[in-house]
Design an enzyme around this catalytic site. Structure first.
Site, PDB file in Angstrom:
ATOM      1  N   LYS A   1    -130.164 -43.822 -46.039  1.00  0.00           N
ATOM      2  CA  LYS A   1    -130.009 -44.356 -44.670  1.00  0.00           C
ATOM      3  C   LYS A   1    -128.579 -44.844 -44.520  1.00  0.00           C
ATOM      4  CE  LYS A   1    -132.752 -44.898 -41.128  1.00  0.00           C
ATOM      5  NZ  LYS A   1    -133.891 -44.056 -40.766  1.00  0.00           N
TER       6      LYS A   1
ATOM      7  N   GLY B   1    -142.552 -50.421 -27.070  1.00  0.00           N
ATOM      8  CA  GLY B   1    -141.401 -49.523 -27.022  1.00  0.00           C
ATOM      9  C   GLY B   1    -141.634 -48.409 -26.021  1.00  0.00           C
TER      10      GLY B   1
ATOM     11  N   GLY C   1    -139.120 -45.719 -26.072  1.00  0.00           N
ATOM     12  CA  GLY C   1    -137.970 -44.908 -26.472  1.00  0.00           C
ATOM     13  C   GLY C   1    -138.463 -43.551 -26.925  1.00  0.00           C
ATOM     14  N   ASN C   2    -137.675 -42.909 -27.785  1.00  0.00           N
ATOM     15  CA  ASN C   2    -138.006 -41.546 -28.207  1.00  0.00           C
ATOM     16  C   ASN C   2    -139.410 -41.436 -28.801  1.00  0.00           C
ATOM     17  OD1 ASN C   2    -137.789 -39.630 -30.916  1.00  0.00           O
ATOM     18  ND2 ASN C   2    -137.138 -38.645 -29.025  1.00  0.00           N
TER      19      ASN C   2
END
Ligand code: NAD
Length: 428
Positions: free
Chosen positions: A107, A219, A221-222
């Site tokens: 990451k 959320g 989002g994507n």
């Protein structure tokens, strides 16, 4: 991005320790797997539009690459910390292992807020990040990808810088590239759809008709958007979505008990992901406090925003009706809250299994780049469904056979696969 008093890396280690004890893992393997193998910390100097030079902090953490090249996104966030990056790199190792793709865990991150940066400044950060780690990443050792607040354009700048340094074309250096520039169709949908493929299987196993279920999501989002899209296509009803409001700097829950659709909400969401409250009201939404997504009277909760959201202090707010939690986000549930979910018999599809669709599709992108031949979206999503379903069934069967909590069963499979690779290579 870590919140005050919460260290995601300690949480990742606590989860690992629990299963390492269960597996009676030897000391050497335990020591190797509970820490990243390599960590890079560096400075990225950027000439800003106003003529000053600003130095941004960057990271790349490689947790384990025994099963193949490291794989993991790069986050841009003002509160990014190396401990968050270390936790996410660790979870990437378990994620790639649980879906059985030949990749390890990495990451990266940069402490910055792209919302306050021009496109040119963002491009400089991307190119600077690659210059600092070009010797230590690449298609055969560590492959980056987009993550929170990074997108296909950022990936393309990073690819271009890497190829400029190498003096050759390396489309497999990075994934999440724009479609037509080496990107894979289906990547946008992959993580959210993957969450629902696993949820669909969980409901099937429990003889629950998805068309008779309701859900609340954190959320928009994507991950959440595509999870909502597929879940509603399969007949489920999402009655509440919680989302961050950039101008107000707080979150709100948008509730519509008759059910919401992805298309309806996306039409009133700006490019920073803020949903227009006034328009929402005229469309029949109630606007509630951000935390209220967790206390909705639904069958399913889908935390798909960020880590540390289901905690000791709010887990008791979960309605007795909730029987399933599908973790779209990474690390949404703290170990304290996890214990309560387990005791209540809630069926949890753990993060590194539920949201593995993204990395699986990234792996498909690498495969397609290597072949220089690209599949249709239908082919990609069909292969993704197969991978996710097989992985889910393996975890669920082990959980039933050994009477394990789903998270622990997923960890058992991943840790055993990675430990075996380390042993077979003669590392431990
Ligand atoms: P995103 O930036 O597209 O969306 C994040 C959403 O969370 C936004 O709608 C935002 O408004 C909302 N949010 C932020 N803070 C909130 C708060 N306090 N309360 C309520 N909502 C809040 O990010 P994403 O790509 O959808 O990722 C979401 C999570 O899924 C992250 O944990 C990420 O690491 C994880 N994940 C993403 C992918 C992927 O492919 N995108 C893959 C695996 C895991």
């Amino acid at each position: 991005m870590a919140q005050a008093g919460f260290n995601p890396f300690h949480m990742a280690q606590a989860q690992f320790d629990k299963v390492a004890d269960l597996l009676d893992l030897d000391e050497g393997t335990r020591e190797l797997l509970r820490n990243p193998i390599r960590e890079y910390h560096f400075s990225i100097p950027v000439k800003m539009d106003d003529g000053t030079t600003k130095v941004f902090r960057g990271f790349r953490v490689q947790h384990n690459d025994a099963r193949g090249p490291g794989k993991g996104g790069i986050r841009f966030h003002p509160q990014e910390t190396v401990d968050t990056v270390k936790a996410l790199a660790t979870w990437m190792t378990w994620k790639c292992a649980v879906v059985d793709i030949p990749l390890g865990g990495s990451k990266g991150g940069v402490v910055c807020n792209p919302h306050n940066l021009s496109m040119r400044e963002q491009e400089s950060i991307c190119r600077g990040w690659v210059r600092q780690v070009a010797k230590n990443v690449g298609p055969i050792n560590d492959v980056p990808a987009p993550d929170v607040m990074t997108n296909p354009q950022h990936m393309l700048w990073m690819l271009d810088e890497f190829e400029t340094i190498q003096g050759a074309k390396y489309p497999g250096f990075i994934t999440g590239k724009p479609v037509g520039m080496g990107g894979s169709l289906g990547r946008t949908e992959a993580t959210g759809y993957g969450v629902i493929y696993t949820l669909r299987e969980a409901l099937k196993e429990h003889n629950v008709d998805i068309a008779k279920t309701t859900a609340a999501c954190q959320g928009f989002g994507n991950v959440s958007q595509y999870a909502i899209q597929l879940y509603t296509q399969l007949g489920g009803k999402v009655i509440a979505v919680s989302c961050w409001d950039e101008p107000d700097q707080k979150s709100y829950t948008f509730r519509k008990t008759s059910g919401i659709t992805f298309e309806e909400l996306i039409g009133i969401t700006d490019k920073f992901g803020t949903i227009d409250k006034e328009k929402a009201k005229t469309m029949g939404y109630e606007i509630l406090p951000g935390e209220d997504w967790i206390s909705q009277d639904v069958d399913i909760l889908i935390p798909a925003a960020l880590e540390n959201q289901v905690r000791g202090d709010n887990v008791t707010k979960i309605s007795p009706r909730v029987k399933f939690v599908a973790e779209g986000a990474n690390g949404p549930t703290t170990p304290e809250a996890d214990k309560v979910l387990e005791e209540r018999g809630i069926f949890v599809i753990p993060d590194f299994l539920a949201n593995a669709g993204g990395v699986t599709c990234s792996y498909f992108e690498q495969v397609q780049c290597n072949m220089n031949y690209f599949w249709t979206k239908e082919e990609v999503l069909e292969k993704l469904d197969t991978k996710m379903t097989v992985a889910f069934k393996a975890v669920s069967e082990l959980a039933k056979k050994k009477n394990l909590y789903m998270r622990d069963a997923a960890y058992v499979i991943s840790i055993q696969r990675v430990a075996r690779a380390c042993k077979d290579r003669g590392w431990v």
